[in-house]
Design a protein around this motif. Sequence first.
Motif, short mmCIF file in Angstrom:
data_model
loop_
_atom_site.label_atom_id
_atom_site.label_comp_id
_atom_site.label_asym_id
_atom_site.label_seq_id
_atom_site.Cartn_x
_atom_site.Cartn_y
_atom_site.Cartn_z
N ARG A 1 36.15 36.48 36.26
CA ARG A 1 36.91 35.50 36.48
C ARG A 1 38.07 35.78 37.52
NH1 ARG A 1 41.06 34.69 31.22
NH2 ARG A 1 41.22 36.93 31.94
N ALA B 1 35.25 31.11 37.74
CA ALA B 1 34.43 32.23 37.27
C ALA B 1 33.28 32.23 37.96
CB ALA B 1 34.27 32.21 35.83
N ILE C 1 34.55 29.14 31.15
CA ILE C 1 35.02 30.51 31.33
C ILE C 1 34.65 31.19 30.00
CG2 ILE C 1 36.69 32.40 32.00
CD1 ILE C 1 37.71 30.27 33.95
#
Length: 230
Positions: free
Chosen positions: A151, A183, A90
Amino acid sequence: MAYPSQLGFQDAASPVMEELLHFHDHALMIVFLISTLVLYIIVAMVSTKLTNMYLLDSQEIEIIWTILPAIILILIALPSLRILYLMDEINNPHLTVKAIGHQWYWSYEYTDYQEIAFDSYMIPTQDLAPGQFRLLEVDHRMVVPTEAPIRVLVTAEDVLHSWAVPALGVKMDAVPGRLNQTAFITSRPGVFYGQCSEICGANHSFMPIVVEAIPLKYFQDWSTLMLEDT
């Protein structure tokens, strides 16, 4: 979106799902080749009365069928680990959405905006409009911009749930008292359907997930409209 009599996966709508489809085809081809070889050996052993003395006691063959499976496992494990790390990566998300599982609906909070939050209930069958899907359509969709890292913070208020959207390659457990994150990046505009993938009670099959991906300029208009409504 899945269709009747579908044998494979849904069309990929994110880079991670494309990688998962490629890995599936890669692993499936290896399994197919191994199955074909084993079937050939079984048929050959059953259909012939000849015996090869070098196959009964051969150091070289034992070395081959010890090393070869190890190489095959490495060829499967390395791509699998690569995708596993890609799914956990992420980096600098452009938008964060908190998905909260309830019995039996989802709530969404856009943490980058102070006042955008709503509940997402399944539309009853008798209220569906023409073209909407039974047991999959909701009254408020989770709207995200395309080609932007999103996210999703996933948790639950009561029991275990699971936030899953197959076309995006996303599946994350929603655990009460715990905040999990995942994500995704939508590679194209569209509406992508999912469902709670955890048996969470009597109405488990009636809490669908709908993610609508739209271009950034339209997402800005949507967020402005949502802020005005609140």
